[in-house]
Enzyme design. Structure first.
Site, short mmCIF file in Angstrom:
data_model
loop_
_atom_site.label_atom_id
_atom_site.label_comp_id
_atom_site.label_asym_id
_atom_site.label_seq_id
_atom_site.Cartn_x
_atom_site.Cartn_y
_atom_site.Cartn_z
N ASP A 88 26.18 36.52 46.24
CA ASP A 88 27.03 37.71 46.31
C ASP A 88 26.09 38.91 46.32
O ASP A 88 24.89 38.77 46.07
CB ASP A 88 27.97 37.77 45.09
CG ASP A 88 28.84 39.03 45.08
OD1 ASP A 88 29.45 39.34 46.12
OD2 ASP A 88 28.90 39.72 44.04
N SER A 89 26.65 40.09 46.60
CA SER A 89 25.83 41.30 46.55
C SER A 89 25.37 41.60 45.13
O SER A 89 24.47 42.41 44.93
CB SER A 89 26.65 42.49 47.04
OG SER A 89 27.77 42.66 46.20
N TYR A 124 27.51 45.66 49.27
CA TYR A 124 27.52 45.26 50.68
C TYR A 124 28.60 46.02 51.46
O TYR A 124 28.48 46.22 52.66
CB TYR A 124 27.81 43.76 50.80
CG TYR A 124 26.64 42.82 50.60
CD1 TYR A 124 25.34 43.29 50.39
CD2 TYR A 124 26.84 41.44 50.65
CE1 TYR A 124 24.28 42.40 50.22
CE2 TYR A 124 25.80 40.55 50.49
CZ TYR A 124 24.51 41.03 50.26
OH TYR A 124 23.49 40.14 50.10
N GLY A 125 29.68 46.40 50.75
CA GLY A 125 30.80 47.04 51.43
C GLY A 125 30.40 48.31 52.16
O GLY A 125 31.06 48.72 53.12
N CYS A 134 31.56 36.04 48.16
CA CYS A 134 31.69 37.46 48.47
C CYS A 134 32.59 37.59 49.70
O CYS A 134 32.30 36.99 50.75
CB CYS A 134 30.30 38.00 48.78
SG CYS A 134 30.28 39.70 49.36
N ASN A 135 33.68 38.31 49.56
CA ASN A 135 34.59 38.49 50.71
C ASN A 135 33.93 39.27 51.83
O ASN A 135 34.14 39.01 53.01
CB ASN A 135 35.83 39.25 50.26
CG ASN A 135 36.67 38.47 49.28
OD1 ASN A 135 37.62 37.80 49.67
ND2 ASN A 135 36.32 38.51 48.01
N THR A 136 33.12 40.27 51.44
CA THR A 136 32.51 41.14 52.45
C THR A 136 31.49 40.35 53.27
O THR A 136 31.47 40.45 54.51
CB THR A 136 31.83 42.34 51.76
OG1 THR A 136 32.75 42.92 50.82
CG2 THR A 136 31.40 43.39 52.76
N GLU A 181 29.16 46.44 38.49
CA GLU A 181 27.70 46.25 38.51
C GLU A 181 27.04 46.93 37.31
O GLU A 181 26.04 46.46 36.80
CB GLU A 181 27.09 46.80 39.80
CG GLU A 181 27.33 45.95 41.02
CD GLU A 181 26.65 44.57 40.93
OE1 GLU A 181 25.46 44.52 40.62
OE2 GLU A 181 27.34 43.57 41.16
N CYS A 201 38.02 41.12 46.51
CA CYS A 201 36.60 41.35 46.30
C CYS A 201 36.26 40.62 45.00
O CYS A 201 37.00 40.75 44.02
CB CYS A 201 36.32 42.85 46.17
SG CYS A 201 34.66 43.23 45.57
N THR A 202 35.18 39.86 45.01
CA THR A 202 34.93 38.99 43.86
C THR A 202 34.56 39.77 42.59
O THR A 202 34.57 39.21 41.50
CB THR A 202 33.84 37.95 44.18
OG1 THR A 202 32.68 38.62 44.70
CG2 THR A 202 34.35 36.94 45.17
N HIS A 203 34.24 41.04 42.73
CA HIS A 203 34.00 41.85 41.52
C HIS A 203 35.31 42.13 40.77
O HIS A 203 35.29 42.40 39.57
CB HIS A 203 33.36 43.20 41.89
CG HIS A 203 31.91 43.12 42.24
ND1 HIS A 203 31.46 42.57 43.41
CD2 HIS A 203 30.80 43.53 41.56
CE1 HIS A 203 30.13 42.66 43.45
NE2 HIS A 203 29.72 43.23 42.34
N1 DGL Z 1 31.84 41.10 45.73
C1 DGL Z 1 31.89 41.44 47.08
C2 DGL Z 1 33.15 41.07 47.79
O1 DGL Z 1 33.76 40.09 47.43
C3 DGL Z 1 31.11 42.57 47.62
C4 DGL Z 1 31.27 43.90 47.05
C5 DGL Z 1 30.25 44.83 47.63
O2 DGL Z 1 29.05 44.55 47.46
O3 DGL Z 1 30.64 45.82 48.27
O4 DGL Z 1 33.58 41.70 48.71
#
Ligand code: DGL
Length: 262
Positions: free
Chosen positions: A11-12, A43-44, A74-76, A152, A184-186
């Site tokens: 993941d990011s 990453y977004g 990570c979805n992104t 984060e 988003c996994t966060h």
């Molecule tokens: N956790 C990530 C996701 O599922 C990425 C969030 C990011 O880095 O912008 O999208």
């Protein structure tokens, strides 16, 4: 019986812990390797080309460490890179996407919100998902700005976080949304703050358990297999000491952490 092959996650940053936690005793004791690309988070905010390049480097690194399957936690990164990864690497690559389909099945008000990054929501994959599963319901989308950064930083419940969550979700709550897709996994780590805004009566849909279910099927694990703890190794392009602290705080995991050398 031969020892199970390692499984790589990335993941990011720390968001993928919300997926990893469901694998800790669910994959027959297979070693779990987790990369947090914290120096490049979020990453977004990055281009698809950058996210694909980071995803390739990290996947190659995980394969060099012995991973025989990869979970893009990570979805992104899934939206921007999973097809590229699948065309380059032969191991099973499990991606994830906003859970609109399960949300459509549980909503009572036929009004659902997808909470995700701009990268995920702008992707072709997301557009296809929405048109395949979101036709019979009203789907609202929200780019939840600064939520990833807050997680984060380990900030899950301060007044600032409450304000960030309230700013996005209070208007949706007023519109009658009863189901929130954590795209988003966060975001599962913000569930208490989300519930403080929208109440206990709504559905929060976290795809983490389903992703691990899919991983288990790809690995050919039997449903009745008894839980068996996996050893975990963490890697990060950011600070190893900080990632270890986050692992402990977010999912109660104590594991060695190494710098990512890509
Ligand atoms: N956790 C990530 C996701 O599922 C990425 C969030 C990011 O880095 O912008 O999208």
């Amino acid at each position: 019986m031969s020892s199970p092959s390692a499984i790589g996650f990335f993941d990011s940053g720390v968001g993928g812990f919300s997926v990893l936690r469901h694998a800790l005793d669910a994959v027959g004791g297979a070693p779990l390797l987790y990369v947090a690309d914290s120096a490049f988070a979020p990453y977004g905010a990055r281009s698809a080309a950058e996210v694909l390049q980071r995803s390739r480097l990290i996947t190659r690194f995980l394969l060099e460490q012995g991973a025989e399957a990869i979970v893009v936690a990570c979805n992104t990164a899934t939206a921007m890179a999973v097809e590229g990864l699948r065309s380059e690497f032969e191991v099973p690559i499990i991606g994830m996407e906003p859970a609109i389909k399960p949300a459509a099945q549980v909503t009572r008000s036929a009004s659902v919100a997808v909470l995700a990054t701009s990268g995920t929501l702008a992707s072709d994959r997301y557009a296809r998902l929405r048109s395949d599963h979101g036709r019979q319901i009203e789907v609202h989308e929200r780019i939840c700005r600064h939520w990833v950064e807050a997680v984060e930083e380990g900030d899950l419940d301060s007044p600032r976080v409450f304000d960030l969550v309230n700013a996005e979700l209070a208007p949706l709550h007023q519109l009658g949304v009863d189901t929130y897709v954590l795209g988003c996994t966060h975001f599962p780590f913000l569930a208490p703050a989300i519930r403080a805004v929208v109440g206990e009566g709504v559905n929060l849909v976290d795809p983490g358990p389903a992703v691990i279910g899919q991983l288990r099927r790809r690995l050919g694990l039997l449903p009745a297999q008894t839980p068996s703890a996996s050893p975990v190794r963490l890697y990060t392009s950011g600070s190893p000491a900080q990632l270890q602290r986050h692992a402990q705080r977010l999912i109660g995991l104590s594991a060695p952490c190494h710098p990512l050398s890509t």
